[in-house]
Design a protein around this motif. Sequence first.
Motif, short mmCIF file in Angstrom:
data_model
loop_
_atom_site.label_atom_id
_atom_site.label_comp_id
_atom_site.label_asym_id
_atom_site.label_seq_id
_atom_site.Cartn_x
_atom_site.Cartn_y
_atom_site.Cartn_z
N ALA A 270 -3.40 -22.85 0.08
CA ALA A 270 -3.97 -23.20 -1.22
C ALA A 270 -3.02 -22.88 -2.38
N PRO A 271 -2.35 -21.72 -2.38
CA PRO A 271 -1.44 -21.44 -3.51
C PRO A 271 -0.32 -22.47 -3.61
N LEU A 272 0.26 -22.85 -2.47
CA LEU A 272 1.35 -23.82 -2.52
C LEU A 272 0.82 -25.19 -2.97
N THR A 273 -0.37 -25.54 -2.51
CA THR A 273 -0.95 -26.82 -2.93
C THR A 273 -1.12 -26.84 -4.45
N ARG A 274 -1.52 -25.70 -5.02
CA ARG A 274 -1.66 -25.63 -6.49
C ARG A 274 -0.31 -25.77 -7.19
N LEU A 275 0.72 -25.19 -6.57
CA LEU A 275 2.07 -25.35 -7.14
C LEU A 275 2.49 -26.83 -7.09
N PHE A 276 2.18 -27.49 -5.99
CA PHE A 276 2.49 -28.92 -5.86
C PHE A 276 1.79 -29.71 -6.98
N THR A 277 0.51 -29.41 -7.17
CA THR A 277 -0.25 -30.13 -8.20
C THR A 277 0.38 -29.91 -9.57
N GLU A 278 0.70 -28.66 -9.84
CA GLU A 278 1.29 -28.31 -11.14
C GLU A 278 2.61 -29.08 -11.35
N TYR A 279 3.43 -29.08 -10.30
CA TYR A 279 4.70 -29.80 -10.40
C TYR A 279 4.46 -31.31 -10.57
N LEU A 280 3.57 -31.84 -9.77
CA LEU A 280 3.38 -33.30 -9.79
C LEU A 280 2.73 -33.77 -11.09
N LEU A 281 2.02 -32.86 -11.77
CA LEU A 281 1.45 -33.22 -13.08
C LEU A 281 2.45 -33.04 -14.22
N SER A 282 3.55 -32.37 -13.95
CA SER A 282 4.56 -32.20 -15.01
C SER A 282 5.34 -33.50 -15.18
N PRO A 283 5.94 -33.72 -16.35
CA PRO A 283 6.66 -34.99 -16.56
C PRO A 283 7.80 -35.12 -15.56
N ARG A 284 7.81 -36.22 -14.81
CA ARG A 284 8.86 -36.47 -13.81
C ARG A 284 9.46 -37.84 -14.04
N ASP A 285 10.78 -37.92 -13.88
CA ASP A 285 11.45 -39.22 -14.04
C ASP A 285 12.21 -39.57 -12.76
#
Lengths: 297, 297
Positions: A282-297
């Motif tokens: 669960a903690p890593l999944t939350r990190l994934f979500t946080e990263y994927l919601l950050s601006p990415r190009d």
Amino acid sequence: MPLPYTLLITPLAADAPDDGSWFAETFTEVDSSEPALRVSELSTQRGDGVFETLAVVDGHAQEVQPHLARLARSAQICELPLPNLAQWSAAISAAVAQIPQQGELAIKLVLSRGVENGPSPTAWLHASAATDFSAVRESGVRVITLDRGYDRGVAERAPWLLLGAKTLSYAVNMAALREAHRRGADDTIFVTSDGYVMEGPTSSVILRHNGVFSTPAPSGAILHGTTQTSLFEYLERHGHSVSYRDISVEELRGADAVWLVSSVRLAVAVTELDGRQLPVDAPLTRLFTEYLLSPRD
Amino acid sequence: MPLPYTLLITPLAADAPDDGSWFAETFTEVDSSEPALRVSELSTQRGDGVFETLAVVDGHAQEVQPHLARLARSAQICELPLPNLAQWSAAISAAVAQIPQQGELAIKLVLSRGVENGPSPTAWLHASAATDFSAVRESGVRVITLDRGYDRGVAERAPWLLLGAKTLSYAVNMAALREAHRRGADDTIFVTSDGYVMEGPTSSVILRHNGVFSTPAPSGAILHGTTQTSLFEYLERHGHSVSYRDISVEELRGADAVWLVSSVRLAVAVTELDGRQLPVDAPLTRLFTEYLLSPRD
């Protein structure tokens, strides 16, 4: 501009002059609740076209270039006129300027072969509010595996099956999701007839085993996931090992953790596979979500 | 009324009162050159719907009931609301009354899952002039076999592949035809990965061997051909033996004669298979054409 927002696009040739000054003339806003396509559209008659779905988070369109690169690849596999990526990029920018600057939205790009016997492809962009996936990002999904009917080597042997293209012919993908729901699951992972992991109907599969993150080897039989690629870059930057390889169903069942990743739902943990519980990080999944919601190009 | 002719249909439930007096109120003529569908149509976004194409010859719609029965079967496989066949039959009659009473026309029936998250399916009928197939009915077609990627038992094992349904997800069928043209052929016959004959992308396969006419056994993996069924009835009435069975590619190559049959192109002889000449029975092919052009119900 309220959602949904629709822009019809008059597709330019891939090699049209790209100073972009006149791209706006090729875009036409249309009322999403009004008809915009003829019945002779090959997208609707034959599922004959390609598409991409990308996320817009707080006014930032995510991974535009990887999505456009895949749109071009899909068009090439389907022998459609190659898209002018500068024009598509401009269309996305034009749409993003018109739609809400807060929250999560989805933009779908469609390139159809056009009307039957017509002179040119049809193209459009459709922006809508994203489904609220916040709960499933926390709680994960129950998944069943389903036989895709193809063996592992089929894409090389039979390129006319268009397996590496994101085509509009998604009836099987939708039927597989219905089958999953019928069996009390939330989603499915397609496997080859010889027992190897492929992809979800609308997602890529990532698993972790002995600390290494893996996804099925790109072989032409599965789509190259834009979100999977982005997550692998993230993992490598943080010192993790990633690997592209053949993954058997048995390995999937024995994984330390499994995720389905896609542009709009992002990374969701697989909590149950074919009725058996899987470990969840669960903690890593939350990190994934946080990263994927950050601006990415 | 000039062609093409388009009728939007508000689909009634399968069990709606069928006195038919109010069917006409559910039909709306639209200008075929004008947009009639929204971009959020699942037919266009997902190839998610089913269809039929039937011939109209000199004002007579051919094999209406078998086509409607197959439309219903396709809808059932795809878990679409079952069509009201009396309503569809009335729509065909209404269209036939408006279109030219001479020559060969094609009517396409489409039942889509509707707009995304919408309340009901979308349905329409589209009538157009048929391509002139008179030359190919005389001269036949050169055909290549192409691997469909599936083994013979796949349909029973994996019904979510929708193999027995005539869905709008036809991108692979269209790609297979392009592959045939690229190799200098006119059409293709799909074969299973284990070497059995399936069907053409838009036709059924009939072969004759030792005086017996055969077509691949209905197994869920191929469409039940309306024209093939009609021809088998004709052949039986004329004292010929017909058979449904598994047919290997080797048997196909050794046949006395092979035809591809479909509703609008009718029966065309296969003159060449994978680069090797096949025997052609030109007189019988002409009898087939004559029969298939006669009014059939």
